[in-house]
Design a protein around this motif. Structure first.
Motif, PDB file in Angstrom:
ATOM      1  N   GLN A 221       0.835  -1.199   0.000  1.00 54.29           N
ATOM      2  CA  GLN A 221       0.000   0.000   0.000  1.00 54.29           C
ATOM      3  C   GLN A 221       0.873   1.253   0.000  1.00 54.29           C
ATOM      4  OE1 GLN A 221      -2.741   0.325   3.283  1.00 54.29           O
ATOM      5  NE2 GLN A 221      -3.684   2.157   2.463  1.00 54.29           N
ATOM      6  N   ALA A 222       1.943   1.260   0.780  1.00 58.28           N
ATOM      7  CA  ALA A 222       2.846   2.412   0.817  1.00 58.28           C
ATOM      8  C   ALA A 222       3.475   2.632  -0.556  1.00 58.28           C
ATOM      9  CB  ALA A 222       3.923   2.211   1.876  1.00 58.28           C
ATOM     10  N   ARG A 223       3.877   1.585  -1.223  1.00 59.52           N
ATOM     11  CA  ARG A 223       4.469   1.712  -2.567  1.00 59.52           C
ATOM     12  C   ARG A 223       3.462   2.260  -3.567  1.00 59.52           C
ATOM     13  NH1 ARG A 223       7.819  -3.945  -2.609  1.00 59.52           N
ATOM     14  NH2 ARG A 223       9.657  -3.148  -1.546  1.00 59.52           N
ATOM     15  N   ARG A 224       2.214   1.792  -3.474  1.00 58.22           N
ATOM     16  CA  ARG A 224       1.187   2.301  -4.400  1.00 58.22           C
ATOM     17  C   ARG A 224       0.932   3.787  -4.167  1.00 58.22           C
ATOM     18  NH1 ARG A 224      -0.701  -2.773  -3.251  1.00 58.22           N
ATOM     19  NH2 ARG A 224      -2.086  -2.053  -1.611  1.00 58.22           N
TER      20      ARG A 224
ATOM     21  N   ASP B 143       4.443  13.336   2.753  1.00 56.35           N
ATOM     22  CA  ASP B 143       5.273  13.115   3.938  1.00 56.35           C
ATOM     23  C   ASP B 143       4.549  12.335   5.037  1.00 56.35           C
ATOM     24  OD1 ASP B 143       3.585  15.280   4.487  1.00 56.35           O
ATOM     25  OD2 ASP B 143       5.016  16.201   5.856  1.00 56.35           O
ATOM     26  N   LYS B 144       3.269  12.060   4.855  1.00 56.36           N
ATOM     27  CA  LYS B 144       2.492  11.311   5.854  1.00 56.36           C
ATOM     28  C   LYS B 144       2.039   9.941   5.352  1.00 56.36           C
ATOM     29  CE  LYS B 144       2.572  14.490   8.966  1.00 56.36           C
ATOM     30  NZ  LYS B 144       3.367  14.295  10.161  1.00 56.36           N
ATOM     31  N   ILE B 145       2.598   9.486   4.240  1.00 56.05           N
ATOM     32  CA  ILE B 145       2.194   8.190   3.685  1.00 56.05           C
ATOM     33  C   ILE B 145       2.421   7.065   4.699  1.00 56.05           C
ATOM     34  CG2 ILE B 145       2.774   6.428   1.959  1.00 56.05           C
ATOM     35  CD1 ILE B 145       3.143   8.694  -0.060  1.00 56.05           C
ATOM     36  N   VAL B 146       3.591   7.023   5.300  1.00 52.74           N
ATOM     37  CA  VAL B 146       3.897   5.942   6.246  1.00 52.74           C
ATOM     38  C   VAL B 146       2.944   5.991   7.437  1.00 52.74           C
ATOM     39  CG1 VAL B 146       5.641   5.016   7.819  1.00 52.74           C
ATOM     40  CG2 VAL B 146       6.302   5.774   5.534  1.00 52.74           C
ATOM     41  N   ASP B 147       2.698   7.187   7.963  1.00 53.52           N
ATOM     42  CA  ASP B 147       1.753   7.320   9.082  1.00 53.52           C
ATOM     43  C   ASP B 147       0.368   6.829   8.677  1.00 53.52           C
ATOM     44  OD1 ASP B 147       3.751   8.472  10.613  1.00 53.52           O
ATOM     45  OD2 ASP B 147       3.164  10.510  10.087  1.00 53.52           O
ATOM     46  N   HIS B 148      -0.057   7.178   7.468  1.00 47.81           N
ATOM     47  CA  HIS B 148      -1.372   6.785   6.974  1.00 47.81           C
ATOM     48  C   HIS B 148      -1.476   5.261   6.823  1.00 47.81           C
ATOM     49  CE1 HIS B 148      -5.096   6.939   4.685  1.00 47.81           C
ATOM     50  NE2 HIS B 148      -4.526   6.176   3.768  1.00 47.81           N
ATOM     51  N   VAL B 149      -0.464   4.660   6.215  1.00 50.69           N
ATOM     52  CA  VAL B 149      -0.501   3.223   5.949  1.00 50.69           C
ATOM     53  C   VAL B 149      -0.451   2.403   7.239  1.00 50.69           C
ATOM     54  CG1 VAL B 149       0.796   1.314   4.904  1.00 50.69           C
ATOM     55  CG2 VAL B 149       0.469   3.438   3.633  1.00 50.69           C
ATOM     56  N   PHE B 150       0.402   2.821   8.164  1.00 49.18           N
ATOM     57  CA  PHE B 150       0.607   2.028   9.371  1.00 49.18           C
ATOM     58  C   PHE B 150      -0.234   2.493  10.550  1.00 49.18           C
ATOM     59  CE2 PHE B 150       4.435   1.193   6.897  1.00 49.18           C
ATOM     60  CZ  PHE B 150       4.531  -0.175   7.016  1.00 49.18           C
TER      61      PHE B 150
END
Length: 73
Positions: free
Chosen positions: A40-43, A60-67
């Motif tokens: 999901q993070a890669r997409r 900049d918040k992709i990782v926070d959003h995914v996890f």
């Protein structure tokens, strides 16, 4: 002129099976590649900033959003 005869008894290490550590490392890489959160993070990272904005996520918040419901809670 010299000649060499091989009888097939020797062991060619270049063709031997991978070591335990190599197999273990490859297995861990396979697990990571198939992880749903990482996928999901890669997409999301592949999306444009406009596409991310439509989803309400900044780059900049992709990782926070995914996890947010996963590993870090």
């Amino acid at each position: 002129m010299a000649s060499t005869t091989t009888n097939g008894i020797g062991h060619d290490r270049s063709r031997s099976t991978p070591s335990l550590w190599t197999r273990l490392g490859n297995g861990l890489l396979t697990i990571a590649d198939n992880n749903e959160y990482l996928g999901q993070a890669r997409r999301l990272q592949a999306m444009s900033d406009a596409e991310l904005a439509k989803r309400g996520v900044s780059r900049d918040k992709i990782v926070d959003h995914v996890f947010r419901y996963g590993y870090f809670t």
